[in-house]
Design a protein around this motif. Structure first.
Motif, PDB file in Angstrom:
ATOM      1  N   ALA A 201       0.831  -1.207   0.000  1.00  0.00           N
ATOM      2  CA  ALA A 201       0.000   0.000   0.000  1.00  0.00           C
ATOM      3  C   ALA A 201       0.868   1.261   0.000  1.00  0.00           C
ATOM      4  O   ALA A 201       0.555   2.236  -0.694  1.00  0.00           O
ATOM      5  CB  ALA A 201      -0.925  -0.005   1.213  1.00  0.00           C
ATOM      6  N   LEU A 202       1.975   1.240   0.735  1.00  0.00           N
ATOM      7  CA  LEU A 202       2.884   2.386   0.730  1.00  0.00           C
ATOM      8  C   LEU A 202       3.538   2.564  -0.637  1.00  0.00           C
ATOM      9  O   LEU A 202       3.740   3.704  -1.091  1.00  0.00           O
ATOM     10  CB  LEU A 202       3.956   2.219   1.808  1.00  0.00           C
ATOM     11  CG  LEU A 202       3.520   2.417   3.246  1.00  0.00           C
ATOM     12  CD1 LEU A 202       4.664   2.082   4.195  1.00  0.00           C
ATOM     13  CD2 LEU A 202       3.041   3.830   3.465  1.00  0.00           C
ATOM     14  N   ILE A 203       3.866   1.460  -1.296  1.00  0.00           N
ATOM     15  CA  ILE A 203       4.456   1.551  -2.633  1.00  0.00           C
ATOM     16  C   ILE A 203       3.471   2.186  -3.611  1.00  0.00           C
ATOM     17  O   ILE A 203       3.824   3.102  -4.367  1.00  0.00           O
ATOM     18  CB  ILE A 203       4.900   0.152  -3.119  1.00  0.00           C
ATOM     19  CG1 ILE A 203       6.111  -0.332  -2.330  1.00  0.00           C
ATOM     20  CG2 ILE A 203       5.222   0.186  -4.610  1.00  0.00           C
ATOM     21  CD1 ILE A 203       6.479  -1.771  -2.592  1.00  0.00           C
ATOM     22  N   PHE A 204       2.230   1.726  -3.598  1.00  0.00           N
ATOM     23  CA  PHE A 204       1.238   2.283  -4.525  1.00  0.00           C
ATOM     24  C   PHE A 204       0.913   3.741  -4.190  1.00  0.00           C
ATOM     25  O   PHE A 204       0.711   4.552  -5.096  1.00  0.00           O
ATOM     26  CB  PHE A 204      -0.023   1.428  -4.535  1.00  0.00           C
ATOM     27  CG  PHE A 204       0.165   0.112  -5.226  1.00  0.00           C
ATOM     28  CD1 PHE A 204       0.667   0.040  -6.509  1.00  0.00           C
ATOM     29  CD2 PHE A 204      -0.152  -1.067  -4.583  1.00  0.00           C
ATOM     30  CE1 PHE A 204       0.858  -1.173  -7.141  1.00  0.00           C
ATOM     31  CE2 PHE A 204       0.029  -2.288  -5.205  1.00  0.00           C
ATOM     32  CZ  PHE A 204       0.531  -2.342  -6.491  1.00  0.00           C
ATOM     33  N   ALA A 205       0.876   4.092  -2.907  1.00  0.00           N
ATOM     34  CA  ALA A 205       0.628   5.479  -2.525  1.00  0.00           C
ATOM     35  C   ALA A 205       1.790   6.370  -2.967  1.00  0.00           C
ATOM     36  O   ALA A 205       1.574   7.478  -3.474  1.00  0.00           O
ATOM     37  CB  ALA A 205       0.420   5.590  -1.018  1.00  0.00           C
ATOM     38  N   GLY A 206       2.994   5.893  -2.798  1.00  0.00           N
ATOM     39  CA  GLY A 206       4.161   6.662  -3.231  1.00  0.00           C
ATOM     40  C   GLY A 206       4.203   6.858  -4.732  1.00  0.00           C
ATOM     41  O   GLY A 206       4.570   7.931  -5.226  1.00  0.00           O
ATOM     42  N   ARG A 207       3.815   5.827  -5.485  1.00  0.00           N
ATOM     43  CA  ARG A 207       3.762   5.972  -6.947  1.00  0.00           C
ATOM     44  C   ARG A 207       2.706   6.985  -7.359  1.00  0.00           C
ATOM     45  O   ARG A 207       2.917   7.770  -8.286  1.00  0.00           O
ATOM     46  CB  ARG A 207       3.453   4.628  -7.603  1.00  0.00           C
ATOM     47  CG  ARG A 207       4.638   3.695  -7.615  1.00  0.00           C
ATOM     48  CD  ARG A 207       4.367   2.486  -8.433  1.00  0.00           C
ATOM     49  NE  ARG A 207       4.249   2.875  -9.836  1.00  0.00           N
ATOM     50  CZ  ARG A 207       3.582   2.180 -10.745  1.00  0.00           C
ATOM     51  NH1 ARG A 207       2.974   1.078 -10.406  1.00  0.00           N
ATOM     52  NH2 ARG A 207       3.532   2.587 -11.984  1.00  0.00           N
ATOM     53  N   ALA A 208       1.573   6.972  -6.671  1.00  0.00           N
ATOM     54  CA  ALA A 208       0.511   7.919  -7.010  1.00  0.00           C
ATOM     55  C   ALA A 208       0.929   9.350  -6.691  1.00  0.00           C
ATOM     56  O   ALA A 208       0.575  10.281  -7.418  1.00  0.00           O
ATOM     57  CB  ALA A 208      -0.760   7.562  -6.254  1.00  0.00           C
ATOM     58  N   ILE A 209       1.682   9.530  -5.617  1.00  0.00           N
ATOM     59  CA  ILE A 209       2.115  10.872  -5.228  1.00  0.00           C
ATOM     60  C   ILE A 209       3.218  11.379  -6.151  1.00  0.00           C
ATOM     61  O   ILE A 209       3.215  12.540  -6.561  1.00  0.00           O
ATOM     62  CB  ILE A 209       2.592  10.876  -3.762  1.00  0.00           C
ATOM     63  CG1 ILE A 209       1.401  10.700  -2.836  1.00  0.00           C
ATOM     64  CG2 ILE A 209       3.334  12.156  -3.417  1.00  0.00           C
ATOM     65  CD1 ILE A 209       1.794  10.513  -1.396  1.00  0.00           C
ATOM     66  N   SER A 210       4.170  10.535  -6.504  1.00  0.00           N
ATOM     67  CA  SER A 210       5.344  10.998  -7.247  1.00  0.00           C
ATOM     68  C   SER A 210       5.112  11.131  -8.751  1.00  0.00           C
ATOM     69  O   SER A 210       5.916  11.748  -9.432  1.00  0.00           O
ATOM     70  CB  SER A 210       6.529  10.067  -6.982  1.00  0.00           C
ATOM     71  OG  SER A 210       6.265   8.783  -7.490  1.00  0.00           O
ATOM     72  N   ARG A 211       4.046  10.578  -9.268  1.00  0.00           N
ATOM     73  CA  ARG A 211       3.770  10.712 -10.701  1.00  0.00           C
ATOM     74  C   ARG A 211       3.318  12.126 -11.030  1.00  0.00           C
ATOM     75  O   ARG A 211       2.614  12.749 -10.257  1.00  0.00           O
ATOM     76  CB  ARG A 211       2.661   9.766 -11.125  1.00  0.00           C
ATOM     77  CG  ARG A 211       3.106   8.376 -11.341  1.00  0.00           C
ATOM     78  CD  ARG A 211       1.977   7.603 -11.940  1.00  0.00           C
ATOM     79  NE  ARG A 211       2.381   6.238 -12.202  1.00  0.00           N
ATOM     80  CZ  ARG A 211       1.553   5.299 -12.539  1.00  0.00           C
ATOM     81  NH1 ARG A 211       0.280   5.547 -12.674  1.00  0.00           N
ATOM     82  NH2 ARG A 211       1.993   4.088 -12.762  1.00  0.00           N
ATOM     83  N   PRO A 212       3.691  12.595 -12.207  1.00  0.00           N
ATOM     84  CA  PRO A 212       3.180  13.911 -12.609  1.00  0.00           C
ATOM     85  C   PRO A 212       1.693  13.833 -12.930  1.00  0.00           C
ATOM     86  O   PRO A 212       1.181  12.783 -13.310  1.00  0.00           O
ATOM     87  CB  PRO A 212       3.994  14.254 -13.852  1.00  0.00           C
ATOM     88  CG  PRO A 212       4.510  12.966 -14.352  1.00  0.00           C
ATOM     89  CD  PRO A 212       4.618  12.045 -13.168  1.00  0.00           C
ATOM     90  N   ARG A 213       1.023  14.940 -12.741  1.00  0.00           N
ATOM     91  CA  ARG A 213      -0.411  14.987 -13.019  1.00  0.00           C
ATOM     92  C   ARG A 213      -0.641  14.907 -14.519  1.00  0.00           C
ATOM     93  O   ARG A 213       0.091  15.487 -15.308  1.00  0.00           O
ATOM     94  CB  ARG A 213      -1.014  16.268 -12.492  1.00  0.00           C
ATOM     95  CG  ARG A 213      -1.050  16.330 -11.013  1.00  0.00           C
ATOM     96  CD  ARG A 213      -1.720  17.581 -10.557  1.00  0.00           C
ATOM     97  NE  ARG A 213      -1.661  17.655  -9.110  1.00  0.00           N
ATOM     98  CZ  ARG A 213      -1.783  18.768  -8.441  1.00  0.00           C
ATOM     99  NH1 ARG A 213      -1.986  19.893  -9.068  1.00  0.00           N
ATOM    100  NH2 ARG A 213      -1.718  18.756  -7.136  1.00  0.00           N
TER     101      ARG A 213
END
Length: 87
Positions: free
Chosen positions: A70-82
């Motif tokens: 869950a932390l990995i997926f949350a981090g990917r969602a945060i770090s991706r550009p909009r």
């Protein structure tokens, strides 16, 4: 035309930090679970011992693995550009 909106470097760093922490949690919990599973398979307790041990592995190893993922997926969602649509 407006330039593409960029994320703040602090937000991207926090996303990558979440990915790193989640990866460490998931890998260490998974390795520990595999170690105990191999120990149970080599112990010779039979199918009953394996089933009771498998429940403990899923309880104590599965929860940290799920939190790490869950932390990995949350981090990917945060770090991706909009992604914005062009009109």
């Amino acid at each position: 035309m407006n330039p593409r909106p960029e994320r703040s470097p602090a937000v991207v760093f926090f996303g990558w930090l979440l990915i790193g922490i989640g990866g460490l949690i998931a890998v260490t919990a998974g390795a520990c679970s595999l170690y105990f599973l191999a120990g149970m398979l080599g112990g010779g307790d039979g199918l009953d011992g394996l089933m009771s041990g498998l429940g403990l592995i899923l309880l104590f190893g599965g929860v940290p693995i799920a939190v790490g993922l869950a932390l990995i997926f949350a981090g990917r969602a945060i770090s991706r550009p909009r992604v914005t649509r062009r009109d």
